[in-house]
Design a protein around this motif. Structure first.
Motif, PDB file in Angstrom:
ATOM      1  N   ALA A 239       0.836  -1.212   0.000  1.00 15.86           N
ATOM      2  CA  ALA A 239       0.000   0.000   0.000  1.00 15.86           C
ATOM      3  C   ALA A 239       0.864   1.252   0.000  1.00 15.86           C
ATOM      4  O   ALA A 239       0.551   2.236  -0.689  1.00 15.86           O
ATOM      5  CB  ALA A 239      -0.929  -0.014   1.208  1.00 15.86           C
ATOM      6  N   GLY A 240       1.965   1.233   0.768  1.00 14.30           N
ATOM      7  CA  GLY A 240       2.866   2.380   0.790  1.00 14.30           C
ATOM      8  C   GLY A 240       3.517   2.612  -0.556  1.00 14.30           C
ATOM      9  O   GLY A 240       3.637   3.755  -1.022  1.00 14.30           O
ATOM     10  N   PHE A 241       3.942   1.540  -1.202  1.00  9.66           N
ATOM     11  CA  PHE A 241       4.540   1.626  -2.541  1.00  9.66           C
ATOM     12  C   PHE A 241       3.547   2.272  -3.508  1.00  9.66           C
ATOM     13  O   PHE A 241       3.899   3.184  -4.280  1.00  9.66           O
ATOM     14  CB  PHE A 241       4.914   0.211  -3.001  1.00  9.66           C
ATOM     15  N   ALA A 242       2.293   1.781  -3.477  1.00  8.57           N
ATOM     16  CA  ALA A 242       1.275   2.300  -4.391  1.00  8.57           C
ATOM     17  C   ALA A 242       0.985   3.775  -4.126  1.00  8.57           C
ATOM     18  O   ALA A 242       0.883   4.585  -5.063  1.00  8.57           O
ATOM     19  CB  ALA A 242      -0.006   1.478  -4.261  1.00  8.57           C
ATOM     20  N   ILE A 244       2.883   6.104  -2.703  1.00  6.54           N
ATOM     21  CA  ILE A 244       4.017   6.962  -3.071  1.00  6.54           C
ATOM     22  C   ILE A 244       4.096   7.146  -4.583  1.00  6.54           C
ATOM     23  O   ILE A 244       4.425   8.233  -5.076  1.00  6.54           O
ATOM     24  CB  ILE A 244       5.337   6.356  -2.534  1.00  6.54           C
ATOM     25  N   ASN A 245       3.737   6.108  -5.332  1.00  7.10           N
ATOM     26  CA  ASN A 245       3.882   6.158  -6.792  1.00  7.10           C
ATOM     27  C   ASN A 245       2.684   6.785  -7.497  1.00  7.10           C
ATOM     28  O   ASN A 245       2.768   7.102  -8.687  1.00  7.10           O
ATOM     29  CB  ASN A 245       4.101   4.741  -7.340  1.00  7.10           C
ATOM     30  N   LEU A 246       1.558   6.975  -6.789  1.00  5.58           N
ATOM     31  CA  LEU A 246       0.365   7.481  -7.451  1.00  5.58           C
ATOM     32  C   LEU A 246       0.519   8.924  -7.927  1.00  5.58           C
ATOM     33  O   LEU A 246       0.060   9.283  -9.021  1.00  5.58           O
ATOM     34  CB  LEU A 246      -0.849   7.358  -6.528  1.00  5.58           C
ATOM     35  N   TYR A 263      -5.497  13.356  -5.540  1.00  4.39           N
ATOM     36  CA  TYR A 263      -6.849  12.820  -5.418  1.00  4.39           C
ATOM     37  C   TYR A 263      -6.950  11.382  -5.928  1.00  4.39           C
ATOM     38  O   TYR A 263      -7.966  10.714  -5.692  1.00  4.39           O
ATOM     39  CB  TYR A 263      -7.841  13.706  -6.172  1.00  4.39           C
ATOM     40  N   LEU A 264      -5.933  10.886  -6.624  1.00  8.11           N
ATOM     41  CA  LEU A 264      -5.956   9.490  -7.050  1.00  8.11           C
ATOM     42  C   LEU A 264      -5.959   8.555  -5.847  1.00  8.11           C
ATOM     43  O   LEU A 264      -6.568   7.477  -5.882  1.00  8.11           O
ATOM     44  CB  LEU A 264      -4.748   9.188  -7.950  1.00  8.11           C
ATOM     45  N   PHE A 265      -5.257   8.980  -4.772  1.00  8.80           N
ATOM     46  CA  PHE A 265      -5.263   8.133  -3.578  1.00  8.80           C
ATOM     47  C   PHE A 265      -6.642   8.112  -2.925  1.00  8.80           C
ATOM     48  O   PHE A 265      -6.989   7.143  -2.247  1.00  8.80           O
ATOM     49  CB  PHE A 265      -4.221   8.617  -2.569  1.00  8.80           C
ATOM     50  N   VAL A 266      -7.417   9.163  -3.128  1.00  8.95           N
ATOM     51  CA  VAL A 266      -8.783   9.172  -2.603  1.00  8.95           C
ATOM     52  C   VAL A 266      -9.580   8.019  -3.218  1.00  8.95           C
ATOM     53  O   VAL A 266     -10.329   7.320  -2.527  1.00  8.95           O
ATOM     54  CB  VAL A 266      -9.463  10.528  -2.890  1.00  8.95           C
ATOM     55  N   GLY A 360       7.807  -1.466   6.629  1.00 11.14           N
ATOM     56  CA  GLY A 360       7.471  -1.725   5.233  1.00 11.14           C
ATOM     57  C   GLY A 360       7.208  -0.446   4.454  1.00 11.14           C
ATOM     58  O   GLY A 360       7.625  -0.316   3.300  1.00 11.14           O
ATOM     59  N   VAL A 361       6.521   0.521   5.083  1.00 15.05           N
ATOM     60  CA  VAL A 361       6.269   1.805   4.427  1.00 15.05           C
ATOM     61  C   VAL A 361       7.590   2.523   4.146  1.00 15.05           C
ATOM     62  O   VAL A 361       7.807   3.062   3.048  1.00 15.05           O
ATOM     63  CB  VAL A 361       5.351   2.683   5.295  1.00 15.05           C
ATOM     64  N   ALA A 362       8.482   2.535   5.162  1.00 18.21           N
ATOM     65  CA  ALA A 362       9.793   3.175   4.967  1.00 18.21           C
ATOM     66  C   ALA A 362      10.595   2.462   3.881  1.00 18.21           C
ATOM     67  O   ALA A 362      11.254   3.103   3.058  1.00 18.21           O
ATOM     68  CB  ALA A 362      10.566   3.174   6.291  1.00 18.21           C
ATOM     69  N   LEU A 363      10.524   1.109   3.867  1.00 19.97           N
ATOM     70  CA  LEU A 363      11.227   0.342   2.847  1.00 19.97           C
ATOM     71  C   LEU A 363      10.662   0.635   1.459  1.00 19.97           C
ATOM     72  O   LEU A 363      11.414   0.763   0.481  1.00 19.97           O
ATOM     73  CB  LEU A 363      11.109  -1.149   3.159  1.00 19.97           C
TER      74      LEU A 363
END
Length: 619
Positions: A239-242, A244-246, A263-266, A360-363
């Motif tokens: 989820a963190g990867f997604a 950050i990349n959105l 707003y894509l994360f919304v 995991g988010v930091a990674l």
């Protein structure tokens, strides 16, 4: 009929409202602070402000979550929640002061303290759920909790720019809104039912990774629980990867600006919320682990779709699908941790899971920075990487949960063919072993029993059928236990030992005590060997009656299997579970209990049967 309440309870509603307001306030304050500092430092500093805020958002969860878990196991979780919410009012007041002073360091400091407060809230938030909700409501409670959390994130993110515009970028005035939300959350926290103190005296190590390692060593004795803890951390990484990349994806592919891309994360958050609620509905009163790989698969499909550079409309659909898969994945994982973990250690275990998640988010942040910065990969290419990671997660969970997935997939056509009604479901234990004793009407009896509840069942199967060439692979896959009246003493003892071991391992074991499919539709005498099985198992015995399957083409009503054309879909079938009986019950008493359930089935059909006068008029 079902007698247990379908409601989770008002006190859980107060807790869920409390965490909803807290999550919304976190994102509202963070958004206002970012807008203030970008306006002060300039648009060219936007990336620096956002990355600093993201770092300060993560660090407190890494540092303080393990200590918060120890506190949750030592003191009353409801009291910790109340104190944390009072602290939130003070911090939001300091936030208003920081906005008024427009001091960069002061704003960052308040954000760090706010996230520290949230870190102390987390273990108590998840740990209190089993104390507020009954075991049969845990899946729904977690679904509501996750769904409301992501709804709060959406509203908090959307409210920040709206409130800034409404106040004319008067951030001290906008900050008063954060104070109001904090006060509302504190009021609802006072309404949560007081829970007893955990009473654990374990101390916390000042280094968070040492405390997490200690907890994992305790959890390591239960392989399934340890796997669930790491599965939750994998969710946070993906989820963190997604997330950050959105924003880069929106800028590069959709040609949005940074704010529009946010707003894509919304859309993803809405998908996670809906997926979470869907997971709760599919799980019902138990835990549907079969949807975990399904969630990983939907997440992977969404990321593959995004990597294909679709049109904007399909981008929204792909992001929503990705979020829905994430919601389906995380709710059963969180529920299993709460069910399986020792109640005395639940706070520490949840804290360790959360800490690994934030690692995991930091990674994920580091991986994205490495791939995008040093290797100059595009945002679409990064979604290819993420899809590969999602597929690996799908394959691992599919292999590990293959029995659950197989049962879940088979239950879909069964529910499409039959309109299943369940009575006495509250008699089935949420966990722990039990012996189901059922009548035997058709070749799909086992599939129907598997479809109406979410636990794995080990069926005792007649040995000649078990060893048949066409069905042997199927019975081996579901780990059925072969047994026969013609078995020698050694084979019989081996089968009884397998049944007993399955029950001791926490499985449901089912036996069709008549020993064969009925040719008349009536309940035949139970085989005398049933009592030997009960004595060997030494567990609760639950009588079961399957009503309506005698009219199925898979029964012998018409002389042979498939003796007539099948009827329309959604043919009515009822499954009745009786009250648990002691292990010393005789075969005669158990048969009598099954017969009484057959009377309940006949009684339940009165509503659907025409009276004599109605039948005469119809004819």
């Amino acid at each position: 009929m079902k007698t247990e309440s379908s409601k989770i309870g008002n006190t859980f509603g107060y807790m869920n409202t409390t965490q909803f307001l807290g999550a919304a306030n976190d994102n509202l304050f963070k958004g206002l602070m970012i807008f203030l500092l970008i306006g002060k430092l300039g648009q060219d500093k936007a990336s620096q402000v956002s990355s600093t805020a993201a770092m300060l958002f993560v660090i407190p969860f890494l540092l303080f979550t393990p200590f918060a878990g120890v506190l949750a196991d030592r003191f009353s979780k409801s009291r910790i929640i109340m104190l944390v919410k009072f602290a939130e009012i003070v911090l939001m007041g300091l936030g208003c002061l920081a906005f008024w002073m427009s001091n960069t360091v002061f704003c960052y400091t308040v954000l760090f303290l706010m996230c520290t407060q949230s870190a102390f809230f987390g273990p108590s938030k998840y740990g209190i759920i089993p104390e507020l909700a009954a075991p049969q409501h845990l899946s729904r409670a977690n679904a509501y909790l996750e769904g409301m959390t992501y709804l709060a994130i959406v509203l908090g993110m959307a409210a920040a720019p709206a409130l800034a515009q409404l106040t004319g970028e008067n951030y001290p005035l906008a900050g008063i809104g954060c104070v109001v939300v904090a006060v509302a959350g504190t009021i609802t926290s006072l309404l949560i039912r007081k829970t007893p103190a955990g009473g654990q005296s374990a101390s916390s190590h000042p280094l968070f990774f040492v405390e997490v390692w200690r907890t994992l060593r305790l959890v390591g004795r239960d392989v399934d629980l340890l796997a669930s803890v790491f599965a939750a951390a994998v969710f946070m990484f993906l989820a963190g990867f997604a997330q950050i990349n959105l924003i880069p994806y929106g800028i590069e592919v959709c040609q949005y600006n940074a704010i529009q891309s946010g707003y894509l994360f919304v859309i993803a958050a809405i998908g996670i919320g809906i997926g979470s609620l869907w997971a709760g509905r599919l799980s019902g009163r138990s835990l549907e682990a079969g949807i975990i790989p399904l969630g990983a698969l939907l997440f992977s499909i969404g990321t593959i779709w995004l990597a294909a550079n679709p049109s904007k409309t399909w981008v929204f659909i792909a992001i929503f699908l990705m979020g829905t898969g994430a919601g389906l994945y995380i709710v059963p994982v969180q529920t299993f941790i709460q069910i399986r973990a020792d109640r005395a250690l639940l706070g520490r275990i949840i804290a360790a899971s959360n800490s690994l998640g934030w690692v995991g988010v930091a990674l994920a942040s580091g991986v994205v920075s490495l791939l995008a910065g040093m290797l100059n990969m595009s945002a679409a290419s990064l979604f290819i990487v993420l899809s590969c990671l999602g597929i690996v997660t799908f394959l691992v969970t599919l292999y590990y949960l293959r029995e659950y997935v197989f049962r879940f997939v088979l239950s879909i056509p069964i529910r499409m063919i039959y309109r299943l009604r369940v009575f006495g479901e509250e008699h089935l234990p949420i966990e722990g072993g039990a012996l189901l004793v059922s009548n035997h009407v058709s070749w799909v009896d086992g599939l129907v029993l598997s479809a109406v509840q979410h636990r794995r069942i080990r069926f005792l199967v007649d040995r000649p059928i078990y060893e048949s060439r066409r069905l042997h692979w199927f019975f081996r896959f579901i780990k059925a236990i072969p047994i026969s009246a013609a078995d020698g003493p050694r084979q019989l003892v081996e089968s009884l030992n397998k049944a007993r071991q399955a029950i001791e391992d926490g499985y449901l074991v089912c036996i069709f005590a008549e020993g064969y499919l009925t040719r008349t539709g009536h309940l035949a005498s139970f085989r005398p060997g049933l009592e030997r099985i009960i004595k060997a198992a030494d567990c609760p015995v639950i009588p079961v009656y399957l009503g309506g399957l005698w009219d199925s083409i898979t029964s012998y009503r018409y002389g042979k299997l498939f003796g007539r054309r099948p009827r329309p879909l959604e043919y009515p079938v009822s499954v009745h579970f009786g009250a648990p009986m002691p292990a010393d019950s005789t075969a005669r008493k158990i048969r009598q209990a099954v017969l009484e359930l057959s009377c309940d089935w006949m009684e339940s059909r009165k509503y659907y049967r025409l009276s004599m006068a109605q039948t005469f008029v119809k004819v």
